[in-house]
Scaffold this active site. Sequence first.
Site, PDB file in Angstrom:
ATOM      1  N   SER A  76     139.066  50.874  13.382  1.00 33.66           N
ATOM      2  CA  SER A  76     139.748  51.166  14.615  1.00 33.66           C
ATOM      3  C   SER A  76     139.596  52.511  15.200  1.00 33.66           C
ATOM      4  CB  SER A  76     141.409  50.910  14.251  1.00 33.66           C
ATOM      5  OG  SER A  76     141.845  51.372  15.593  1.00 33.66           O
ATOM      6  N   HIS A  83     136.905  48.024  16.224  1.00 28.38           N
ATOM      7  CA  HIS A  83     138.114  47.445  16.758  1.00 28.38           C
ATOM      8  C   HIS A  83     138.494  48.507  17.742  1.00 28.38           C
ATOM      9  CE1 HIS A  83     141.924  45.462  16.340  1.00 28.38           C
ATOM     10  NE2 HIS A  83     142.381  46.353  16.396  1.00 28.38           N
ATOM     11  N   ASP A 132     141.682  49.253  20.242  1.00 28.15           N
ATOM     12  CA  ASP A 132     142.995  49.025  20.789  1.00 28.15           C
ATOM     13  C   ASP A 132     143.379  49.435  22.156  1.00 28.15           C
ATOM     14  OD1 ASP A 132     143.971  47.920  18.207  1.00 28.15           O
ATOM     15  OD2 ASP A 132     143.640  49.997  17.509  1.00 28.15           O
ATOM     16  N   MET A 175     146.212  49.368  24.814  1.00 31.10           N
ATOM     17  CA  MET A 175     147.687  49.697  25.078  1.00 31.10           C
ATOM     18  C   MET A 175     148.044  49.852  26.280  1.00 31.10           C
ATOM     19  SD  MET A 175     148.695  51.380  21.612  1.00 31.10           S
ATOM     20  CE  MET A 175     147.940  50.964  20.011  1.00 31.10           C
ATOM     21  N   HIS A 213     141.222  44.552  20.940  1.00 31.42           N
ATOM     22  CA  HIS A 213     142.750  44.046  20.797  1.00 31.42           C
ATOM     23  C   HIS A 213     143.491  44.612  21.825  1.00 31.42           C
ATOM     24  CE1 HIS A 213     146.633  44.866  17.758  1.00 31.42           C
ATOM     25  NE2 HIS A 213     146.682  44.011  18.779  1.00 31.42           N
ATOM     26  N   MET A 236     146.634  45.064  23.490  1.00 34.83           N
ATOM     27  CA  MET A 236     148.408  44.996  23.498  1.00 34.83           C
ATOM     28  C   MET A 236     148.733  45.360  24.650  1.00 34.83           C
ATOM     29  SD  MET A 236     148.433  47.031  19.846  1.00 34.83           S
ATOM     30  CE  MET A 236     146.454  47.323  19.873  1.00 34.83           C
ATOM     31  N   MET A 239     149.385  41.196  12.544  1.00 32.38           N
ATOM     32  CA  MET A 239     149.861  42.715  12.480  1.00 32.38           C
ATOM     33  C   MET A 239     150.520  42.822  11.264  1.00 32.38           C
ATOM     34  SD  MET A 239     148.794  43.957  15.196  1.00 32.38           S
ATOM     35  CE  MET A 239     149.344  45.454  14.593  1.00 32.38           C
ATOM     36  N   PHE A 295     151.239  51.880  17.107  1.00 37.26           N
ATOM     37  CA  PHE A 295     150.945  52.972  16.867  1.00 37.26           C
ATOM     38  C   PHE A 295     149.846  52.798  15.552  1.00 37.26           C
ATOM     39  CE2 PHE A 295     154.382  53.975  19.254  1.00 37.26           C
ATOM     40  CZ  PHE A 295     154.243  54.632  20.103  1.00 37.26           C
ATOM     41  N   GLY A 297     148.639  54.759  11.795  1.00 34.75           N
ATOM     42  CA  GLY A 297     148.942  55.529  10.820  1.00 34.75           C
ATOM     43  C   GLY A 297     150.342  55.216  10.258  1.00 34.75           C
ATOM     44  N   ASP A 310     145.937  43.759  10.506  1.00 38.77           N
ATOM     45  CA  ASP A 310     145.815  45.077  11.231  1.00 38.77           C
ATOM     46  C   ASP A 310     146.992  45.763  10.986  1.00 38.77           C
ATOM     47  OD1 ASP A 310     145.264  47.092  13.126  1.00 38.77           O
ATOM     48  OD2 ASP A 310     145.309  45.727  14.812  1.00 38.77           O
ATOM     49  N   GLY A 344     147.972  49.477   8.712  1.00 40.58           N
ATOM     50  CA  GLY A 344     148.389  50.149   7.222  1.00 40.58           C
ATOM     51  C   GLY A 344     147.238  49.646   6.324  1.00 40.58           C
ATOM     52  N   GLY A 393     142.197  51.960  10.851  1.00 40.79           N
ATOM     53  CA  GLY A 393     142.141  53.081  11.491  1.00 40.79           C
ATOM     54  C   GLY A 393     141.935  54.420  10.873  1.00 40.79           C
TER      55      GLY A 393
END
Length: 221
Positions: free
Chosen positions: A11, A35, A37, A39, A68, A70, A139, A145, A147, A177, A179, A199
Site C-alpha cells: 500500500s 494497493h 488508498d 480517502m 481501495h 474509502m 479490513m 489510517f 500503521g 488490509d 496491520g 503498507g
Amino acid sequence: MSVPPPIIAPSILAADFARLAEEARAVEGAADWLHVDVMDNHFVPNLTIGLPVVQSLIKTSTLPFDVHLMIEQPERWSIGYAEAGAYNVTFHVEAADDPVALAKNLRAAGSRAGLAIDRDTPVEPYLELLPHFDTLLIMTIKAGFGGQAFMPELLDKVRAARRQVDAGHLELRIEVDGGIARDTIEAAAEAGADAFVAGTAVYASADPAAAVRALRQAAGR
Ligand code: DX5
Ligand code: ZN
C-alpha cells in the site's frame, strides 16, 4: 480448502507521497498488485489522493493497480478509476446504495470489482453477493489510517468468507488490509485470506522489495 498462491499488494499509503512513481517502481518484480488508498475526508477522516494522481501514477508502473476507495458516493467516482486502467476497484459496502449494480458497472468499464467490509460491519449479510465480485476486502483494522495494530478477532469474517467461497467454488480473492506484517500474515493466511495488503511493513522497510518477498514467504504458501 483450495487457496491459490498469495497476492501481495504493498500500500502506497505508507510510501513517500512526493516520490510515488519511484516508490511504486521499488516493488515492481516483487509485488503482485499495487494497493492505492483513496480517502475523501468524509467516509473516513483522512484525505489522500484522487483520480488525477492515480491517472498519472498508473502510467508510470507495470503493476496492476488495486484501488481501495474509502469514499462516499462510490457510484459517482468508481468508474473513473476503472477507465483509468485500474486492475481492481474496491468500494465499501457501507457507502454503496446498490453494490451489485456498481460491480456490474465496474466490470463493464474494464476492471475487476471489489467489495470492502470495514471493522464494525458484519460479513454475513453480504456473503450472497460474492458471485458478483472478484475481491472481498476484509479490513483487519478500522479503515482510515495506516500503521494501526492488526485485530485478529476480525479473522472470523475471513473464515466465514472462505467457507462461502469454497462452497460456491467462487474465484473471488479474499483480501485482508490493516496491520499485515511478518508476524500477522500467517494467521490471516490460515484463516483463508489469499491477498494481503501491507503498507507500513513494506514501505517503512529499507528494502521494500525484500519486505514483499519476506511477506510472501511468511504467508506460508
Ligand atoms: C487503511 C488502508 C490500508 C493501509 C494499511 O485504511 O486501507 O491499506 O495502507 O496500512 P498498514 O499496512 O500500515 O496497516
Ligand atoms: Zn487499503
